[in-house]
Design a protein around this motif. Structure first.
Motif, short mmCIF file in Angstrom:
data_model
loop_
_atom_site.label_atom_id
_atom_site.label_comp_id
_atom_site.label_asym_id
_atom_site.label_seq_id
_atom_site.Cartn_x
_atom_site.Cartn_y
_atom_site.Cartn_z
N LYS A 1 -4.95 -1.60 -11.67
CA LYS A 1 -5.11 -0.15 -11.60
C LYS A 1 -4.82 0.46 -12.98
N PHE B 1 -8.28 -10.17 -9.13
CA PHE B 1 -8.06 -8.78 -8.75
C PHE B 1 -8.01 -7.93 -10.01
N ALA C 1 0.82 -1.22 0.00
CA ALA C 1 0.00 0.00 0.00
C ALA C 1 0.85 1.27 0.00
N THR D 1 -0.82 -3.20 -8.88
CA THR D 1 -2.09 -3.92 -9.05
C THR D 1 -2.86 -3.90 -7.73
N ASP D 2 -4.15 -4.13 -7.81
CA ASP D 2 -4.97 -4.31 -6.61
C ASP D 2 -4.95 -5.79 -6.24
N SER D 3 -3.82 -6.26 -5.79
CA SER D 3 -3.65 -7.68 -5.55
C SER D 3 -4.26 -8.10 -4.22
#
Length: 401
Positions: free
Chosen positions: A184, A181, A73, A133-135
């Motif tokens: 972005k 997921f 994050a 990425t929104d992993s």
């Protein structure tokens, strides 16, 4: 039982000609080895935490998800505005700032330099690739083993970096394919092929591995990450793109480990310092090394169409020339010299590979037959060297079953 399993491997490499001179835009000739680094990643439905095990470095550590998610994050330091960044653009990273953050993240438990470098390299790639990425991570275990000796001039760090970078891209491909997921930003990954990597993806793997190589080697030439990614036989000059050489005949090699550690960054710096002091002389040596590499490449490309033994003898003469030029640069070592002298007793030719100062020597083997190779290896081992017979020019990074 694992809900997802990914296996990736990448070869080591040897530089046949062009060590040190490649830093100064001279031609280098490198080949992949039959010795490989292998990664296994297992993801589990239950539990939390990420276990990282690098068997050859004595690393086995479990990181909790709170720390991992906090790292992912964290905004990634860039030299360009965030809108420009996705995992297709490693060149936009603010490299030094990323390294500082990862150095803080890596457990203080690991203070041995090689362990810390490996963990910093791993989490550098882990954060800057997955961080775009929104992993959604589940409990996992990542295990890495290698046939390569660390710090011996056979591309162990590049093989490591290529394997990690390829794994992370493969992980993202699988998750995106399963819609687990959301990206972005749009990336250039081929979701129609989950069993391998296309040219665009291989280029991306090599770029990311180069970023990791900067951590260990300061200013790498780019040869190691290129050959460990693409495999085969590659000619390379810093100012141009690598060129894959097609050979129909299989090449084989005796890889000789002096069991003497060396420091690549120190040796590269040593040559640079000597060049400042004796510029015309050192430049003449570097030019001679360039011509040696060009001629060796010419001979290698003629092996299938000419007198094979005569060409191997000519290649051997060039090996002797190159080794002596490397001695003039001050990057050989008594154990490397001893290995070359032992080979000469059997009518063979050897030279250092990589930075020198220890590490490994190589001998491209003419088609004499296995008995003679066995005799040479036995004699080398009697003198305390490690010695293995392996193929040259095999496949690059790949998804294993």
């Amino acid at each position: 039982m694992a809900s997802l399993r990914i296996c990736i491997s990448a070869p080591g490499k040897v530089i046949l000609h062009g060590e040190h001179s490649v830093v100064y835009d001279k031609l280098a000739l490198a080949a992949s080895l039959g010795l490989r680094t292998r990664l296994e990643f297992c993801e589990f439905e239950e539990g939390e935490g990420g276990e990282v095990e690098f068997c050859d470095l004595g690393i086995s550590h479990c990181y909790n998800f709170k720390d991992i998610h906090q790292l992912l994050a964290t905004p990634i330091p860039l030299t360009k505005p965030p809108a420009y960044y996705n995992l297709s653009h490693p060149e936009f990273l603010s490299h030094e700032e990323v390294v500082k953050i990862i150095e803080t993240f890596v457990s203080v438990k690991f203070q041995e330099p090689k362990q810390r470098q490996a963990l910093i390299s791993f989490f550098y790639l882990f954060w800057t690739i997955l961080g775009s990425t929104d992993s959604v991570l589940k409990r996992f275990k990542l295990t890495l083993r290698s046939d390569l000796t660390v710090g011996a001039g056979t591309g162990s760090s590049a093989s490591f970096a290529v394997t990690i970078a390829a794994f992370l891209l493969q992980f993202i491909k699988i998750k995106k394919f399963e819609s687990k997921f959301f990206y972005k930003t749009i990336t250039e990954l081929n979701l129609e092929n989950l069993n391998g990597f296309d040219q665009v993806e291989l280029d991306l793997v090599s770029k990311w591995a180069f970023q990791s190589e900067r951590i260990i080697h300061g200013t790498p030439s780019g040869v190691d990450n290129t050959i460990c990614t693409f495999g085969g036989l590659v000619s390379f000059r810093k100012s141009t793109t690598p060129h894959l050489i097609q050979l129909s005949s299989k090449l084989t090699l005796i890889l000789i480990n002096t069991n003497t550690p060396r420091d690549t960054k120190h040796l590269v710096g040593k040559v640079a310092s000597k060049r400042v002091k004796y510029r015309p002389i050192i430049d003449a040596i570097l030019d001679a090394m360039d011509q040696t590499t060009i001629k060796a490449l010419d001979y290698l490309q003629k092996i299938d169409n000419s007198d094979v033994l005569e060409l191997y003898e000519a290649l051997g003469e060039l090996v002797d020339v190159n080794q002596n030029l490397l001695r003039c640069l001050g990057v050989s070592h008594p154990r490397l010299d001893e290995a070359c002298e032992t080979l000469a007793e059997f009518g063979l030719h050897g030279k250092l590979t990589g930075a020198g100062g220890g590490g490994c020597a190589i001998c491209v083997v003419p088609p004499y037959g296995q008995e003679r190779v066995d005799e040479v290896i036995a004699e080398l081992k009697k003198k305390g060297f490690g010695a293995v017979f392996t193929d040259l020019g095999g496949y690059g990074v790949r998804v294993d079953q």
